[in-house]
Motif scaffolding. Structure first.
Motif, PDB file in Angstrom:
ATOM      1  N   THR A  17      -0.325  -0.132  -3.083  1.00  0.00           N
ATOM      2  CA  THR A  17      -1.027  -1.130  -2.272  1.00  0.00           C
ATOM      3  C   THR A  17      -1.848  -2.049  -3.166  1.00  0.00           C
ATOM      4  O   THR A  17      -1.774  -3.277  -3.061  1.00  0.00           O
ATOM      5  CB  THR A  17      -1.955  -0.439  -1.243  1.00  0.00           C
ATOM      6  OG1 THR A  17      -1.159   0.350  -0.365  1.00  0.00           O
ATOM      7  CG2 THR A  17      -2.746  -1.445  -0.444  1.00  0.00           C
ATOM      8  N   VAL A  40       2.228  -5.295   0.798  1.00  0.00           N
ATOM      9  CA  VAL A  40       0.909  -4.664   0.852  1.00  0.00           C
ATOM     10  C   VAL A  40       0.711  -4.006   2.216  1.00  0.00           C
ATOM     11  O   VAL A  40       0.254  -2.859   2.312  1.00  0.00           O
ATOM     12  CB  VAL A  40      -0.219  -5.688   0.571  1.00  0.00           C
ATOM     13  CG1 VAL A  40      -1.588  -5.092   0.838  1.00  0.00           C
ATOM     14  CG2 VAL A  40      -0.125  -6.214  -0.853  1.00  0.00           C
ATOM     15  N   LEU A  44       0.151  -0.026   2.665  1.00  0.00           N
ATOM     16  CA  LEU A  44      -1.109   0.416   3.257  1.00  0.00           C
ATOM     17  C   LEU A  44      -0.857   1.245   4.509  1.00  0.00           C
ATOM     18  O   LEU A  44      -1.497   2.277   4.728  1.00  0.00           O
ATOM     19  CB  LEU A  44      -1.987  -0.796   3.567  1.00  0.00           C
ATOM     20  CG  LEU A  44      -3.441  -0.565   3.936  1.00  0.00           C
ATOM     21  CD1 LEU A  44      -4.133   0.400   3.005  1.00  0.00           C
ATOM     22  CD2 LEU A  44      -4.169  -1.889   3.965  1.00  0.00           C
TER      23      LEU A  44
END
Length: 89
Positions: A17, A40, A44
């Motif tokens: 991430t 990302v 995440l």
């Protein structure tokens, strides 16, 4: 043994991430930035999944994990909001 594998995967997704966010900050265009931010978002979300799994398997660590989970969820909300804004402009 199972916990170690999940903890290792958590470590990989969490560090990914950060690495992908750094890459997004160096994007060459708006579309490149959006694509990298989507990665990302995925990493995440995967991190949050493994936190949930570790809590499920180890309820005694809930108090330690809960603040980390909440912060991750807030970061995910920020990333999703940024992506929605970028797609709308």
């Amino acid at each position: 043994m199972v916990n170690k594998k999940y903890a290792d995967q958590l470590n990989r997704s969490a560090s990914s991430t950060g690495a992908n966010y750094r890459a997004a900050c160096r994007a060459k265009s708006k579309n490149d930035f959006i694509n990298k931010l989507k990665i990302v978002e995925e990493e995440l979300d995967e991190t949050l999944f493994f936190l949930e799994l570790l809590i499920e398997l180890n309820p005694q660590i809930t108090e330690k994990i809960d603040p980390i989970y909440k912060e991750g969820n807030e970061l995910l909300s920020i990333i999703v909001a940024a992506l929605n804004t970028l797609r709308g402009n």
